[in-house]
Design an enzyme around this catalytic site. Structure first.
Site, PDB file in Angstrom:
ATOM      1  N   GLY A  61      -2.270   1.504   4.746  1.00 34.46           N
ATOM      2  CA  GLY A  61      -2.009   1.042   3.385  1.00 34.46           C
ATOM      3  C   GLY A  61      -2.367  -0.417   3.231  1.00 34.46           C
ATOM      4  N   ASP A 114       9.408  -4.860  -7.899  1.00 32.15           N
ATOM      5  CA  ASP A 114       8.130  -4.142  -7.772  1.00 32.15           C
ATOM      6  C   ASP A 114       8.374  -2.696  -7.338  1.00 32.15           C
ATOM      7  OD1 ASP A 114       5.404  -3.820  -7.948  1.00 32.15           O
ATOM      8  OD2 ASP A 114       4.981  -4.621  -5.958  1.00 32.15           O
ATOM      9  N   GLY A 158      -1.872  -3.872   0.160  1.00 27.15           N
ATOM     10  CA  GLY A 158      -1.295  -4.324  -1.098  1.00 27.15           C
ATOM     11  C   GLY A 158      -1.826  -5.683  -1.476  1.00 27.15           C
ATOM     12  N   SER A 159      -1.087  -6.369  -2.349  1.00 25.31           N
ATOM     13  CA  SER A 159      -1.552  -7.644  -2.884  1.00 25.31           C
ATOM     14  C   SER A 159      -1.648  -8.717  -1.816  1.00 25.31           C
ATOM     15  CB  SER A 159      -0.596  -8.107  -3.995  1.00 25.31           C
ATOM     16  OG  SER A 159      -0.490  -7.146  -5.001  1.00 25.31           O
ATOM     17  N   PHE A 160      -0.761  -8.657  -0.822  1.00 31.02           N
ATOM     18  CA  PHE A 160      -0.688  -9.762   0.125  1.00 31.02           C
ATOM     19  C   PHE A 160      -1.095  -9.396   1.550  1.00 31.02           C
ATOM     20  CE2 PHE A 160       2.685 -10.729  -3.068  1.00 31.02           C
ATOM     21  CZ  PHE A 160       1.985 -11.755  -3.701  1.00 31.02           C
ATOM     22  N   GLY A 161      -1.537  -8.187   1.775  1.00 32.65           N
ATOM     23  CA  GLY A 161      -1.942  -7.863   3.124  1.00 32.65           C
ATOM     24  C   GLY A 161      -2.163  -6.380   3.336  1.00 32.65           C
ATOM     25  N   SER A 162      -2.383  -6.015   4.608  1.00 35.56           N
ATOM     26  CA  SER A 162      -2.661  -4.629   4.992  1.00 35.56           C
ATOM     27  C   SER A 162      -1.605  -4.138   5.971  1.00 35.56           C
ATOM     28  CB  SER A 162      -4.049  -4.531   5.633  1.00 35.56           C
ATOM     29  OG  SER A 162      -5.045  -5.026   4.750  1.00 35.56           O
ATOM     30  N   VAL A 163      -1.366  -2.822   5.968  1.00 35.22           N
ATOM     31  CA  VAL A 163      -0.356  -2.234   6.840  1.00 35.22           C
ATOM     32  C   VAL A 163      -1.042  -1.296   7.828  1.00 35.22           C
ATOM     33  CG1 VAL A 163       1.783  -0.909   6.950  1.00 35.22           C
ATOM     34  CG2 VAL A 163       1.326  -2.351   4.963  1.00 35.22           C
TER      35      VAL A 163
END
Length: 842
Positions: free
Chosen positions: A532, A664, A534-539
């Site tokens: 995954g 959020d 998002g706005s601030f990074g990757s998982v």
């Protein structure tokens, strides 16, 4: 009371001498024949519990001799004519309940001077009630429940005062309407014969009038799920016949009055989900007939009274969860031999689990999680053969897991986050990976392969060593150890003298990981492990090694993005202060530099093997054999997820030391574990509110979120509040039911998901429901029948859920539901689906 079908034959209208006609409890369909209006001598017309539809024919209103008129449990609709109250001058029994009638109650109803029973529950009646019931002096039962009565005005309940003249009144039920404002003091003037009084599930505010103590013959009082404040009146102990007292899910504070101990006939007592404080009164032990006691989710402190555990009648449930109770669990708990459920979870209890608990052989549900119990599971628990749900997670328990648990018919066994050791059993519940949780016990081994525990190593001694050799080796070891100790003592002394500063040795409460470990765990942050972003990074999915291997979700911050560091700090600060079963658990964080010297920040979470809710709602899943297969959530799973998320929100908003707003909430931030339990994640935008003590206050901090889920008031510059999270929750719930994202192309030019769902209520809900809720054509065919039969549980559940979603996502923040109301309504929906009847959640 037969199985007759088809329509009611019009020819019956020719039997003009009929005085009584009852066709109740059959399967008659169609409409009420207009010809029944020809039965001028009719005194009783009973058509209840069928499948009749349409409107009441105008000719029926010509039956002026009627004294009993019942059309309950059908699908009739329409409104009552203004002159309804003068059409049946001799009417004594009126049953319009469980239909789809709309509009307001005509003022002319006050002319039914002979009326004894007035039942309009479970319809869609609305508006302010202004009927003067004082003219109906023969009234015994008035049931207004489950409608939309109320105007939002402070005097919504003023009509209660008119019942003062109804000296025969026995039942007054008005729960689950839209009544607002305070409960008037005139409630104390109601009939002394009143034994059943319910007004739960409204929005009644203010304090509980002390005059309630005048109703000395009350047997049931239900005031749950309102907005009552203040304390519980002490004179509530003046109601000697009280058997069922329900005031849960309000905002009551102060102590539990000792006077409740005077209610010697009390059978069930619900005080949960309030703000009660102080200790549990030992005088509750005077309620010798008590079957159920619910004190959960308050601020109660102190020890569990031993006297309470001597109330051997307790058999349904004793729920003390989510309080601040301390001390040990008294051994007297063994006196509750007939108790089916014990919930003492989420307290501050400590000490060992008393072996006397094994005497509670009727236990089916035992919840002891989130405490500080220590020691081992008592071997005497082998006698608890009927237990089905057993949760000991998040304690300090140790020792081996007893093998006798294999023989139990357990549905759920949660032993996670303790310090159990040794070989895990493999039979019974231990053979079902979805029914057992043992994560966080790093000294376990064996078990079935799905649990991914290390193999157990068996050490065998081949030769028995002579005692003389053992003594020699021991002496040598002591001498060598002493020499090494002396050497290191001198070394450390010298090092201390030359060191400019000292670093204290801290006990590690969190696993420490480096950039190198995370790089290795994710195979170099490989795209194959990307789960995954998002706005601030990757998982990434990663395998970390501590005492054993375990799978984790690793969120790597993209520090080039503006706000990423702020997000990192916000998430760390939030997650270190909260703990709840429906929040993603953080394992550790990493703030370091990579091999090129660049700043590196990452967060390590518990891995959620079933991914995000977004994935389940909108994407195909991949099966074990690598082939794509469309898998979707069924209705019960969606309800459970909705309850999980609402529980987490309620915790964040009302149970934390400082309220937290997530900011959020969306399907991509709802993660599902291997048991499909939902967890809220991604607290990068979360905000603390030390000054936020009630939902009417807010604070001005810059707002971010995701388009489609952000509350409309934020776009107008309003300050953030808990209402914003509730709005996002409402949109999420509607998305779960409709399968439609709020950002789809159809929601343009002023249209939105909220209006789309609202306009479908109540008759067109099946048209907007996610088609994946119906597994095949047979189910869709069944849905057609459901639309005709309003009583079908699936449609009623869907209508209720859409109602909740719409109520949560209204434009006005103050008009949105509270999290406690959301949870209550969802539990009712779940019970309806499982048992096909409304039940109050225990």
């Amino acid at each position: 009371m037969n199985n007759l079908t088809g329509g009611i034959s019009p020819f019956i209208g020719n039997l003009t001498s009929l005085k009584s006609f009852s066709a109740a409890t059959n399967s008659f369909g169609g409409s009420i024949p207009d010809t029944l209006g020809q039965l001028k001598k009719l005194t009783l017309l009973g058509l209840g519990d069928n499948q009749l539809s349409g409107m009441i024919p105008p000719s029926i209103y010509n039956l002026s001799f009627l004294n009993a008129f019942s059309v309950s449990f059908n699908q009739l609709h329409g409104s009552l004519p203004p002159s309804f109250g003068v059409m049946f001058p001799d009417l004594q029994f009126l049953q319009l309940n469980h239909n789809q009638f709309t509009g307001t109650l005509p003022l002319s109803i006050s002319k039914y001077s002979k009326m004894e029973q007035f039942d309009v529950q479970h319809n869609n009646f609305n508006g302010k009630i202004t009927i003067n019931f004082g003219r109906l002096q023969n009234l015994k039962r008035v049931i207004l429940s489950h409608n939309n009565f109320g105007s939002g005005e402070p005097d919504d309940l003023a009509f209660i005062g008119s019942f003062a003249n109804c000296s025969n009144l026995e039942v007054l039920a008005m729960e689950f309407d839209q009544f607002r404002g305070p409960l008037p003091e005139s409630v104390g003037n109601l009939s002394k014969n009143l034994f059943f009084f319910t007004l739960g599930g409204n929005q009644i505010c203010g304090t509980i009038p002390s005059t309630i103590g005048n109703l000395v013959n009350l047997e049931m009082l239900d005031m749950e799920d309102n907005q009552f404040t203040g304390t519980i009146p002490t004179n509530i102990g003046n109601l000697p016949k009280m058997q069922l007292l329900i005031v849960q899910m309000n905002h009551l504070s102060g102590k539990i009055p000792d006077s409740i101990g005077n209610l010697s006939l009390l059978i069930e007592l619900y005080l949960g989900s309030n703000r009660l404080e102080g200790t549990i009164p030992s005088r509750l032990a005077n309620c010798k007939k008590l079957l159920l006691l619910d004190l959960r989710q308050n601020n109660l402190s102190g020890n569990i009274p031993k006297e309470l555990l001597n109330v051997s009648s307790l058999s349904i449930s004793l729920n003390l969860a989510w309080n601040c109770l301390s001390g040990s669990l008294p051994t007297e708990v063994g006196n509750l031999k007939n108790l089916m459920e014990l919930d003492i979870s989420e307290n501050r209890l400590s000490g060992e689990i008393p072996s006397s608990l094994s005497s509670c052989t009727s236990l089916e549900n035992l919840y002891m999680q989130e405490n500080s119990f220590q020691g081992s599971i008592p071997l005497s628990f082998e006698s608890l053969r009927g237990i089905q749900n057993f949760d000991l997670s998040h304690n300090n328990l140790s020792g081996k897991i007893p093998t006798f648990l294999e023989k139990f018919s357990l549905m759920i066994l949660n032993l996670s986050f303790n310090d159990f050791e040794g070989k895990l059993p493999m039979e019974g519940v231990f053979a079902n990976a979805s029914a057992i949780s043992i994560v966080g016990n790093h000294r376990l081994c064996g078990g079935i392969s799905e649990l991914q525990l290390p193999s157990c190593i068996t050490k065998k001694s081949k030769h028995k060593m002579p005692l003389s050799r053992i003594l020699a080796i021991t002496a040598a070891s002591v001498l060598v150890g002493a020499a090494l100790l002396s050497f290191f003592t001198i070394y450390l002394f010298k090092k201390q003298r030359t060191a400019q500063s000292t670093v204290p040795v801290l006990k590690e409460s969190f696993l420490k990981v480096s950039y190198e470990k995370l790089l290795k765990a994710t195979d170099g942050f490989s795209s194959a492990n990307l789960i995954g972003f998002g706005s601030f990074g990757s998982v990434y999915r990663g395998i970390l090694v501590q005492d054993q291997e375990f799978v984790a979700a690793i969120k790597v911050l993209n520090l080039q993005n503006r706000g990423a560091i702020k997000s990192f700090m916000a998430e760390c600060e939030t997650l270190r202060n909260i703990r709840h079963r429906n929040l993603v658990r953080i394992i550790t964080s990493c703030s370091s530099v990579d091999f090129q010297g660049n700043e590196f920040k990452a967060l390590v979470y518990e891995f959620m093997p079933n991914g995000s809710l977004e994935r389940w709602l909108h994407a195909s899943l991949e099966t074990n054999d690598g082939q794509n297969e469309q898998q979707r959530l069924n209705l019960l799973q969606r309800i459970n997820i909705a309850i999980d998320v609402a529980c987490a929100l309620d915790y964040l908003h009302h149970q934390c030391q400082m309220p937290i707003i997530h900011c959020d909430l969306k399907p991509g931030n709802i993660l599902l574990d291997h048991e499909m339990v939902a967890h809220i994640g991604d607290f990068g935008l979360a905000r603390f509110f030390p000054e936020l003590t009630n939902p009417n206050q807010s604070s001005s901090i810059g707002v971010r979120g995701t388009i489609g889920y952000v509350a409309p008031e934020y776009g107008l510059g309003s300050e953030i509040s808990t209402y914003g999270d509730v709005y996002s929750y409402g949109i999420l719930l509607l998305e779960m039911i409709t399968g439609k994202r709020p950002t789809e192309n159809m929601f343009e030019e002023g249209h939105n998901l909220h209006d789309f769902a609202r306009m479908a209520l109540p008759d067109r809900v099946m048209e907007i429901a996610d088609p994946e809720l119906l597994d095949n054509e047979e189910e869709e065919a069944r849905a057609t029948t459901i639309q005709v039969n309003n009583g079908h549980k699936i449609v009623e559940c869907l209508i209720s859920m859409v109602n909740i979603g719409v109520a949560c996502s209204t434009e006005s923040p103050q008009g949105r539901m509270s999290t406690s109301n959301i949870l209550h309504e969802l539990h009712l929906v779940k019970n309806k689906l499982l048992k096909d009847e409304l039940q109050t959640s225990c």
